[in-house]
Every structure is written in C-alpha cells, then in structure tokens.
Design an enzyme around this catalytic site. Structure first.
Site, PDB file in Angstrom:
ATOM      1  N   PRO A  82       0.796  -1.227   0.000  1.00  0.00           N
ATOM      2  CA  PRO A  82       0.000   0.000   0.000  1.00  0.00           C
ATOM      3  C   PRO A  82       0.827   1.275   0.000  1.00  0.00           C
ATOM      4  O   PRO A  82       1.854   1.360   0.673  1.00  0.00           O
ATOM      5  CB  PRO A  82      -0.814  -0.112   1.301  1.00  0.00           C
ATOM      6  CG  PRO A  82      -0.091  -1.106   2.137  1.00  0.00           C
ATOM      7  CD  PRO A  82       0.557  -2.052   1.188  1.00  0.00           C
ATOM      8  N   ASN A  83       0.331   2.218  -0.759  1.00  0.00           N
ATOM      9  CA  ASN A  83       0.868   3.577  -0.877  1.00  0.00           C
ATOM     10  C   ASN A  83       2.158   3.664  -1.686  1.00  0.00           C
ATOM     11  O   ASN A  83       2.627   4.765  -1.987  1.00  0.00           O
ATOM     12  CB  ASN A  83       1.050   4.229   0.509  1.00  0.00           C
ATOM     13  CG  ASN A  83      -0.268   4.338   1.239  1.00  0.00           C
ATOM     14  OD1 ASN A  83      -1.211   4.924   0.702  1.00  0.00           O
ATOM     15  ND2 ASN A  83      -0.368   3.748   2.418  1.00  0.00           N
ATOM     16  N   ARG A 139       4.842  10.900  -2.586  1.00  0.00           N
ATOM     17  CA  ARG A 139       4.550  10.618  -1.183  1.00  0.00           C
ATOM     18  C   ARG A 139       5.770  10.933  -0.314  1.00  0.00           C
ATOM     19  O   ARG A 139       6.828  10.335  -0.509  1.00  0.00           O
ATOM     20  CB  ARG A 139       4.251   9.125  -1.106  1.00  0.00           C
ATOM     21  CG  ARG A 139       4.091   8.594   0.247  1.00  0.00           C
ATOM     22  CD  ARG A 139       4.122   7.078   0.235  1.00  0.00           C
ATOM     23  NE  ARG A 139       3.819   6.621   1.568  1.00  0.00           N
ATOM     24  CZ  ARG A 139       4.134   5.434   2.033  1.00  0.00           C
ATOM     25  NH1 ARG A 139       4.764   4.552   1.280  1.00  0.00           N
ATOM     26  NH2 ARG A 139       3.838   5.115   3.254  1.00  0.00           N
ATOM     27  N   TYR A 141      10.960   9.077   1.207  1.00  0.00           N
ATOM     28  CA  TYR A 141      11.002   8.007   0.196  1.00  0.00           C
ATOM     29  C   TYR A 141      11.685   8.400  -1.110  1.00  0.00           C
ATOM     30  O   TYR A 141      11.874   7.552  -1.978  1.00  0.00           O
ATOM     31  CB  TYR A 141       9.569   7.520  -0.080  1.00  0.00           C
ATOM     32  CG  TYR A 141       8.910   6.932   1.149  1.00  0.00           C
ATOM     33  CD1 TYR A 141       9.396   5.756   1.723  1.00  0.00           C
ATOM     34  CD2 TYR A 141       7.819   7.554   1.756  1.00  0.00           C
ATOM     35  CE1 TYR A 141       8.811   5.220   2.859  1.00  0.00           C
ATOM     36  CE2 TYR A 141       7.225   7.022   2.896  1.00  0.00           C
ATOM     37  CZ  TYR A 141       7.725   5.860   3.445  1.00  0.00           C
ATOM     38  OH  TYR A 141       7.159   5.325   4.571  1.00  0.00           O
ATOM     39  N   ASN A 185       8.242  -5.322  -0.772  1.00  0.00           N
ATOM     40  CA  ASN A 185       8.090  -4.208   0.146  1.00  0.00           C
ATOM     41  C   ASN A 185       6.592  -4.167   0.460  1.00  0.00           C
ATOM     42  O   ASN A 185       5.800  -3.669  -0.346  1.00  0.00           O
ATOM     43  CB  ASN A 185       8.562  -2.900  -0.468  1.00  0.00           C
ATOM     44  CG  ASN A 185       8.447  -1.748   0.520  1.00  0.00           C
ATOM     45  OD1 ASN A 185       7.841  -1.875   1.579  1.00  0.00           O
ATOM     46  ND2 ASN A 185       9.041  -0.612   0.162  1.00  0.00           N
ATOM     47  N   ALA A 239       3.071  -0.712   4.898  1.00  0.00           N
ATOM     48  CA  ALA A 239       2.559  -0.764   6.275  1.00  0.00           C
ATOM     49  C   ALA A 239       2.109  -2.171   6.682  1.00  0.00           C
ATOM     50  O   ALA A 239       2.108  -2.503   7.875  1.00  0.00           O
ATOM     51  CB  ALA A 239       1.407   0.227   6.419  1.00  0.00           C
ATOM     52  N   GLU A 255      13.038  -9.006   1.813  1.00  0.00           N
ATOM     53  CA  GLU A 255      12.193  -7.901   2.304  1.00  0.00           C
ATOM     54  C   GLU A 255      12.954  -6.587   2.122  1.00  0.00           C
ATOM     55  O   GLU A 255      14.119  -6.491   2.518  1.00  0.00           O
ATOM     56  CB  GLU A 255      11.902  -8.156   3.788  1.00  0.00           C
ATOM     57  CG  GLU A 255      11.121  -7.041   4.464  1.00  0.00           C
ATOM     58  CD  GLU A 255      10.906  -7.311   5.967  1.00  0.00           C
ATOM     59  OE1 GLU A 255      11.216  -8.439   6.440  1.00  0.00           O
ATOM     60  OE2 GLU A 255      10.451  -6.379   6.642  1.00  0.00           O
ATOM     61  N   HIS A 293      12.782  -2.263   2.540  1.00  0.00           N
ATOM     62  CA  HIS A 293      12.166  -0.991   2.951  1.00  0.00           C
ATOM     63  C   HIS A 293      13.050   0.140   2.465  1.00  0.00           C
ATOM     64  O   HIS A 293      14.270   0.117   2.699  1.00  0.00           O
ATOM     65  CB  HIS A 293      11.972  -0.930   4.467  1.00  0.00           C
ATOM     66  CG  HIS A 293      11.081  -2.021   4.944  1.00  0.00           C
ATOM     67  ND1 HIS A 293       9.726  -2.007   4.701  1.00  0.00           N
ATOM     68  CD2 HIS A 293      11.363  -3.198   5.546  1.00  0.00           C
ATOM     69  CE1 HIS A 293       9.208  -3.132   5.166  1.00  0.00           C
ATOM     70  NE2 HIS A 293      10.177  -3.871   5.671  1.00  0.00           N
ATOM     71  N   ARG A 298      12.695   5.175  12.694  1.00  0.00           N
ATOM     72  CA  ARG A 298      11.387   5.843  12.651  1.00  0.00           C
ATOM     73  C   ARG A 298      10.539   5.430  13.869  1.00  0.00           C
ATOM     74  O   ARG A 298      11.082   5.003  14.880  1.00  0.00           O
ATOM     75  CB  ARG A 298      10.722   5.524  11.306  1.00  0.00           C
ATOM     76  CG  ARG A 298      11.571   6.034  10.122  1.00  0.00           C
ATOM     77  CD  ARG A 298      10.922   5.773   8.784  1.00  0.00           C
ATOM     78  NE  ARG A 298       9.657   6.495   8.665  1.00  0.00           N
ATOM     79  CZ  ARG A 298       8.744   6.251   7.705  1.00  0.00           C
ATOM     80  NH1 ARG A 298       8.993   5.294   6.803  1.00  0.00           N
ATOM     81  NH2 ARG A 298       7.634   6.940   7.642  1.00  0.00           N
TER      82      ARG A 298
HETATM   83  C1  DQA Z   1       8.173   1.277   3.979  1.00  0.00           C
HETATM   84  C2  DQA Z   1       8.184   1.509   5.488  1.00  0.00           C
HETATM   85  C3  DQA Z   1       6.808   1.237   6.089  1.00  0.00           C
HETATM   86  O1  DQA Z   1       6.857   1.459   7.496  1.00  0.00           O
HETATM   87  C4  DQA Z   1       5.788   2.161   5.484  1.00  0.00           C
HETATM   88  O2  DQA Z   1       4.501   1.888   6.003  1.00  0.00           O
HETATM   89  C5  DQA Z   1       5.796   2.123   3.999  1.00  0.00           C
HETATM   90  C6  DQA Z   1       7.081   2.073   3.300  1.00  0.00           C
HETATM   91  C7  DQA Z   1       9.505   1.654   3.307  1.00  0.00           C
HETATM   92  O3  DQA Z   1       9.698   1.275   2.161  1.00  0.00           O
HETATM   93  O4  DQA Z   1      10.336   2.341   3.918  1.00  0.00           O
HETATM   94  O5  DQA Z   1       4.759   2.200   3.363  1.00  0.00           O
HETATM   95  O6  DQA Z   1       7.947  -0.110   3.740  1.00  0.00           O
END
Ligand code: DQA
Length: 154
Positions: A14-15, A22, A27, A78, A81, A102, A104, A111
């Site tokens: 998501p997102n 964003r 990011y 990735n 959340a 995985e 991020h 954070r």
């Molecule tokens: C994320 C870190 C997560 O905590 C966050 O909710 C994201 C992006 C990252 O790529 O740093 O959506 O996965």
C-alpha cells in the site's frame, strides 16, 4: 522469449504506488515506475525475467503470492505498512517455494517504534532497509546469489 534463469517477482504494498509524490523527504523522488524499471534492468543483466505487482489491498497481495508460489524463482517484497500488521502476508510468504527478500526504502529502525517490528523478517532470506530505492537493486542482486546459476558465492 523467457530468460534462462526464470522469473523474479517484485511486489509492492500500500501507498507505494505514490512513490515520488509521497513524503519525498523520506522516500525520495523516484516513482514506482522507476523502481520497477530498475528491478527489470538489474534482473535482465542477471538473465532473469522480472514481473512487478503493486496493490493497496492485503488480500490482493495474498492472492498474488499464492499465484506465484510454485513458479517464482525469487521474490522481492516491500509490503509497506502491512509489514507491521499482516499475519496473512506472512503466512502466504511461508508457502513460497522460492526465497524472498524484504525491502524498505526508509530506515524503519530510525522511525516510529511501530515500524520496528516486521511480521516478515524472520522468514526472509535477507532484509534491506534504509538504502532508498537502490534497495530493490540490492535485493535482486542478492537473489542472483541465492538462485542456482548465479555468479557470486553465497
Ligand atoms: C516502507 C516503510 C513502512 O513502514 C511504510 O509503512 C511504507 C514504506 C519503506 O519502504 O520504507 O509504506 O515499507
């Protein structure tokens, strides 16, 4: 034509479709399209096909992981959340025959405390955090080492 070493899958949660717009201070400026292009280019160099998938929906991510569970040779995920909340995505990944990495983009450990726990990490072949979008390239290169036919010794 399919590549000699099979297909890697790059999954974004998501997102991440809003990358570039964003919170760019966290990011960066690259878009999801740029990330997918980077993964495809890196995979191509290493003789993989790369398929990319993004969804804002937990169940859609579970469906996609199930769909590729026997055919994928390696997965980069990735989960956004859902990393911090989803037993369902963890359970789906546990049924993958291939290793997953995985990723991020941000350093989640620098954070909020709720981002420090991942439901995925203990099942992952590797975890890459805080390398920006370059983390996706590193993940593909790590899968190169893990998938038979790679040049780098594990
Ligand atoms: C994320 C870190 C997560 O905590 C966050 O909710 C994201 C992006 C990252 O790529 O740093 O959506 O996965």
């Amino acid at each position: 034509m399919t590549s000699a070493r099979g297909t890697l899958h790059v999954l974004n949660g998501p997102n991440l479709n809003l990358l570039g717009e964003r919170e760019p201070h966290i990011y960066g400026a690259d878009t999801l399209g740029d990330v997918e292009e980077l993964a495809r280019r890196t995979g191509g160099e290493l003789e993989f096909d790369v398929e990319c998938f993004q969804s804002n929906h937990e169940g859609a991510l579970v469906d996609e992981i199930q769909r590729i569970r026997r055919t994928s040779v390696g997965v980069v995920i990735n989960a956004g959340a859902y990393t911090h909340t989803s037993v369902a995505i963890r359970d789906a990944l546990a049924n993958l025959e291939a290793p997953f990495v995985e990723v991020h983009i941000s350093n989640v450990h620098a954070r909020e405390p709720f981002r420090h726990h991942s439901y995925l990490s203990d099942k992952a072949a590797a975890v890459i955090v805080g390398c920006g979008v370059q983390g996706y390239e590193f993940a593909v290169r790590r899968l190169d080492a893990l998938v038979p036919g790679g040049e780098i010794a594990v």
